[in-house]
Design an enzyme around this catalytic site. Sequence first.
Site, mmCIF file in Angstrom:
data_model
loop_
_atom_site.group_PDB
_atom_site.id
_atom_site.type_symbol
_atom_site.label_atom_id
_atom_site.label_comp_id
_atom_site.label_asym_id
_atom_site.label_seq_id
_atom_site.Cartn_x
_atom_site.Cartn_y
_atom_site.Cartn_z
ATOM 1 N N ASP A 13 0.811 -1.222 0.000
ATOM 2 C CA ASP A 13 0.000 0.000 0.000
ATOM 3 C C ASP A 13 0.843 1.270 0.000
ATOM 4 O O ASP A 13 0.411 2.297 0.526
ATOM 5 C CB ASP A 13 -0.964 0.026 1.201
ATOM 6 C CG ASP A 13 -1.740 -1.262 1.342
ATOM 7 O OD1 ASP A 13 -2.278 -1.718 0.326
ATOM 8 O OD2 ASP A 13 -1.798 -1.818 2.454
ATOM 9 N N LYS A 16 2.218 2.273 -5.110
ATOM 10 C CA LYS A 16 2.869 1.778 -6.325
ATOM 11 C C LYS A 16 2.019 2.034 -7.566
ATOM 12 O O LYS A 16 2.540 2.289 -8.639
ATOM 13 C CB LYS A 16 3.125 0.261 -6.224
ATOM 14 C CG LYS A 16 4.095 -0.118 -5.126
ATOM 15 C CD LYS A 16 4.228 -1.618 -5.004
ATOM 16 C CE LYS A 16 2.976 -2.305 -4.495
ATOM 17 N NZ LYS A 16 2.589 -1.989 -3.120
ATOM 18 N N GLY A 40 -4.503 -4.027 -4.178
ATOM 19 C CA GLY A 40 -5.390 -2.932 -4.560
ATOM 20 C C GLY A 40 -4.533 -1.733 -4.897
ATOM 21 O O GLY A 40 -3.872 -1.196 -4.026
ATOM 22 N N HIS A 41 -4.478 -1.384 -6.173
ATOM 23 C CA HIS A 41 -3.658 -0.247 -6.586
ATOM 24 C C HIS A 41 -4.582 0.901 -6.988
ATOM 25 O O HIS A 41 -5.375 0.778 -7.911
ATOM 26 C CB HIS A 41 -2.746 -0.648 -7.744
ATOM 27 C CG HIS A 41 -1.694 -1.645 -7.331
ATOM 28 N ND1 HIS A 41 -0.921 -2.341 -8.203
ATOM 29 C CD2 HIS A 41 -1.302 -2.045 -6.095
ATOM 30 C CE1 HIS A 41 -0.078 -3.131 -7.537
ATOM 31 N NE2 HIS A 41 -0.309 -2.972 -6.250
ATOM 32 N N GLN A 223 1.867 -5.834 -3.361
ATOM 33 C CA GLN A 223 2.286 -5.928 -1.945
ATOM 34 C C GLN A 223 3.621 -5.198 -1.703
ATOM 35 O O GLN A 223 3.956 -4.301 -2.461
ATOM 36 C CB GLN A 223 2.369 -7.376 -1.481
ATOM 37 C CG GLN A 223 1.022 -8.065 -1.341
ATOM 38 C CD GLN A 223 0.508 -8.669 -2.633
ATOM 39 O OE1 GLN A 223 1.243 -9.276 -3.381
ATOM 40 N NE2 GLN A 223 -0.767 -8.504 -2.908
HETATM 41 P P1 IMP Z 1 -2.892 -12.732 1.567
HETATM 42 O O1 IMP Z 1 -1.932 -12.181 0.565
HETATM 43 O O2 IMP Z 1 -4.313 -12.412 1.259
HETATM 44 O O3 IMP Z 1 -2.638 -14.185 1.831
HETATM 45 O O4 IMP Z 1 -2.583 -12.010 2.971
HETATM 46 C C1 IMP Z 1 -1.359 -12.189 3.658
HETATM 47 C C2 IMP Z 1 -0.905 -10.888 4.301
HETATM 48 O O5 IMP Z 1 -0.533 -9.964 3.280
HETATM 49 C C3 IMP Z 1 -1.987 -10.201 5.136
HETATM 50 O O6 IMP Z 1 -1.371 -9.533 6.212
HETATM 51 C C4 IMP Z 1 -2.552 -9.177 4.169
HETATM 52 O O7 IMP Z 1 -3.148 -8.089 4.836
HETATM 53 C C5 IMP Z 1 -1.293 -8.773 3.427
HETATM 54 N N1 IMP Z 1 -1.570 -8.252 2.091
HETATM 55 C C6 IMP Z 1 -1.914 -8.964 0.987
HETATM 56 N N2 IMP Z 1 -2.065 -8.143 -0.057
HETATM 57 C C7 IMP Z 1 -1.807 -6.906 0.367
HETATM 58 C C8 IMP Z 1 -1.769 -5.631 -0.276
HETATM 59 O O8 IMP Z 1 -1.990 -5.472 -1.479
HETATM 60 N N3 IMP Z 1 -1.443 -4.581 0.524
HETATM 61 C C9 IMP Z 1 -1.134 -4.719 1.841
HETATM 62 N N4 IMP Z 1 -1.156 -5.889 2.478
HETATM 63 C C10 IMP Z 1 -1.477 -6.973 1.744
#
Ligand code: IMP
Length: 440
Positions: A13, A16, A40-41, A223
């Site tokens: 977040d 990017k 989410g971009h 991420q």
């Molecule tokens: P998952 O990717 O849904 O398995 O989540 C694993 C961890 O990564 C959790 O703490 C999510 O909140 C975090 N996470 C996954 N995608 C994002 C993102 O796009 N932004 C911030 N955190 C993320």
Amino acid sequence: MPATIIMGGQWGDEGKGKLTDALARHADVVIRANGGSNAGHTISTPAGVFKMHLVPSGILNPACTCIIGAGVVVDPQALLAELDGLHARGISTDRLLISDRAHLVLPYHPLLDRAEESAREDQKIGTTLRGIGPAYADKVARRGIRVADLLDEASLLRKLTWEVDSKNQLLTQVYRQEPLDLASIYRDLVTTGSRLRPYVAATEMVVQDALAEGKEVLIECAQGAMLDVDYGTYPYVTSSSPTAAGACQGAGVAPTQVGRIVAVYKAYSTRVGSGPLPTELFDATGDLIRERGREYGTTTGRPRRTGWFDAVAARYVARLNGVTEIALTLLDVFDVFDEIKVCTAYRLNEVTINHLPAREDLLNQVTPVWTTLPGWKTDITGVRRPEDLPPEAQGYIAFLQEQIGVPITMVGVGPDRDQLVPLSDSAAIMQDRSAPATRR
Ligand code: IMP
């Protein structure tokens, strides 16, 4: 022309999407390298705000080829919904390509994600529940179903039969849930597959041809590097590699074909979900950062945890990823602050340390060593030239740059496309794109 990687330098977040959109205005190809619809971009444009989950942020440039790379896990329904949303707003997706090697997120993956999270009780990861972990687990276990399988219905049915049967055993016998219906999953996949078919390609060849032709190629990670499955705060991480190395792998680009590695850092820290955040604030200051930074998840709407900038984590990421330049975002969030703290080292058991311990218990015990800097108490959202930034803001940027050891070449002062201040030594990114990045 060598490729450019854009990656998150913290826990995701970082902004990017906005940076990729800015750079994509000149790019020929943008490839999304990892993750799935957990990402989410957000991009603010004069035509409104766009929230991308799977589609690369370059889609708003009509001349840019956008690729969903092999390292991405694709939820076909989520992708189609995103494409429909873009079409409804007049954005063409004719230049979108999807790697035939990308793995699919299928209906059992989110169910397993939710079931596994529930089973973890007080050790929850706080995933986005989009099925990302289970989909990557299947990929690595060599039982995943790929985009290529959508093009061969007989093979799709064979693989799906085996998978649904095995997942139903898990769902019913371990998690005490209802079984899934193979026929309806197959039917839906055939329908979505026929809609996605025109986009499917051997994208690594498209990327290699583009590089050979000297085209400008951007690789967009989802991420952030602190969520990397190997070097992040395991197990509180995502299931892919949001790193420079992961970008190469996910895009089909060799490390020797990359020229610039741009890491995006926020002026402070945030994370969603569980896991260590050593500089976390639990007070009104943390709330103020959350409100001013609009720190609510793009994908899940969850309030993000907030804290001061963590230079230990930032340095670690810069070193492990060979970061060549930094875009610092959301600096304007500090416009009303009297003073700003930065964590420059950790203390652990009376000892000062400069790295992130792998052991969860130790990482949870570290306490930050702070340096306090003065705030600027001025609205900087209208600033476009570095010399117009207040001296205290310039001092903050210089301090972070010194701490991380990599030049900060761009500063974000608001959510809009034009609220980016290119800094002098590489005003570069926006203006002189041929300038080589300098490594410090
Ligand atoms: P998952 O990717 O849904 O398995 O989540 C694993 C961890 O990564 C959790 O703490 C999510 O909140 C975090 N996470 C996954 N995608 C994002 C993102 O796009 N932004 C911030 N955190 C993320």
